[in-house]
Design an enzyme around this catalytic site. Sequence first.
Site, short mmCIF file in Angstrom:
data_model
loop_
_atom_site.label_atom_id
_atom_site.label_comp_id
_atom_site.label_asym_id
_atom_site.label_seq_id
_atom_site.Cartn_x
_atom_site.Cartn_y
_atom_site.Cartn_z
N ASP A 131 0.83 -1.21 0.00
CA ASP A 131 0.00 0.00 0.00
C ASP A 131 0.86 1.26 0.00
O ASP A 131 0.55 2.25 -0.65
CB ASP A 131 -0.93 0.00 1.22
CG ASP A 131 -2.05 -1.03 1.04
OD1 ASP A 131 -2.24 -1.49 -0.11
OD2 ASP A 131 -2.68 -1.38 2.04
N CYS A 132 1.96 1.22 0.77
CA CYS A 132 2.80 2.41 0.84
C CYS A 132 3.84 2.47 -0.27
O CYS A 132 4.36 3.55 -0.60
CB CYS A 132 3.46 2.52 2.21
SG CYS A 132 4.13 0.99 2.82
#
Lengths: 389, 137
Positions: A131-132
């Site tokens: 996600d990051c």
Amino acid sequence: MSRVKSYQEINQRIKKGKAVVLTAEEMIDFVAENGVSTASEEVDVVTTATFGAMCSSGAFFNFGHADPPIRMEKVWLNDVPAYAGMAAVDAYLGATEESVDRGEEYGGAHVIEDLLQGKTVHLRAIAKGTDCYPRQEVETDLTLADLNQAYLFNPRNCYQNYSVAVNSSEQTIYTYMGPLAANFGNASYSSAGQLSPLLNDPYYRTIGIGTRVFLGGANGYIAWEGTQHNPLVERNEAGIPLGGAGTLAVIGDLKEMDPEYISAASIKNYGVTIYIGIGIPIPILDQEMARYTAVSDRDIYTDVVDYSVAALKKPTYGRVNYQQLRSGKIVLTGGREVTTAPLSSYKRARQIAAELKERISQGHFLLEKPVQGISNSRTFRPLKKRKED
Amino acid sequence: MIARRIELIFKPQAVSKPITYYLVKKFELIPNILQARIFPEEEGQLIMDLKGETEQELQAGIKYLAEEGVEVRVLARSIIHNREKCTDCGACTGVCKTGALTLNRENWELVLADHKCLFCEMCLDACPFQALSLETG
Ligand code: SF4
Ligand code: SF4
């Protein structure tokens, strides 16, 4: 009893351009002519150096973040794999790592050399995506100037002495000591002997963690004792080890280095390695250091080892000194004469010792007192066996 | 001792002549045949290292071959030393048995005496920097 000098005093003299600096070769003659006591009074620094194959070397890189960002998990530089098991755009490229497609012809050492020579290097990285760090792959072309950090961090350099390699078998063998012809056809040795750093400070009195050194043309530092550091090997009366003993881990900024002092090498049927130039200044603090730095090839002995025996403990064929090795011929136990050849460049080692002398004499290079010594008592063990073996 | 690596192309009428015998007997040269392809009624091809004491002796032998109708091409005449790549490590000097590669023991620079080279090719593998090669053509 002669005066004891401090690092501070010596550095004051260097800053004023008044320090007396000799190379380790010049120190031999100076002590022979003037004696240890006078030498310890008059000489401030002795420069030592080596330029040889240092397989256990490599570089850390930080590539900078892509947009969108990627946490690189697998990285290749010119198709040579680098270790990227760190976050997020850091990698460590080992000098001996071989290219996926070109094998021993091109490896980590060549990538480092290409970067130093200002060439562009192709980066490829892949990741699973998070996600990051959503990105899953990236490719780009980079030069040394494009990298945020690029520093050599070599776990084991500067071996204090090393054995001589011969081959008793019926065929040529290819080793990291180069090709060894059958039936003792040649003998290969690698230390710079009387010029070599750790042979001029055999008990690591002044060479320790934090010592500033000449590394590939730039200022570098000793980071730690080297891997396989083995101070307890047998020594002669003068304290000189009779085989591979102490080692150093060194660190320095690749961006400041000079390709003249770093060369990628491919050793036939062995693989890739890197030749690195290292120079270490030794402060002549007292008579003991004057005596140590006056060591000559005549006083440094090493064993002749049979590399055709595929065991950790190999048979030996006598003990020789570096004066004999440098003469081009040695005589083994039993009377056999063998041609010798070095693997490391004595010419470049000399050049580095002279260059370091120049930098110190000009006031451009100050000595750093070690913040901590390296071990004089560490034992070096072979790989532990499993109980059932 | 000096040497050349040469390629010989035989015309059919010359194939039967014992030229290597004459090279040894009449010209005191030492031919070392590396490759031979001789087909009846066609051209023959021979690659050899020809060694002799002097340049003149070698040239006399090569001239004799030409006179016999053999086409001679010199493949290798010396070992090439790339100064740029060389670090003067000296690793090549241990395997060179002819004295063509030595270290100057004053300045520790590599010295190449190419007239002593006999093309054994040992040094090509010994150089960690690929600074040595055979001059061909
Ligand atoms: S090929 Fe190399 S090793 Fe062989 S004779 Fe010539 S220079 Fe010496
Ligand atoms: S081995 Fe190669 S690099 Fe070393 S001295 Fe010979 S030619 Fe030069």
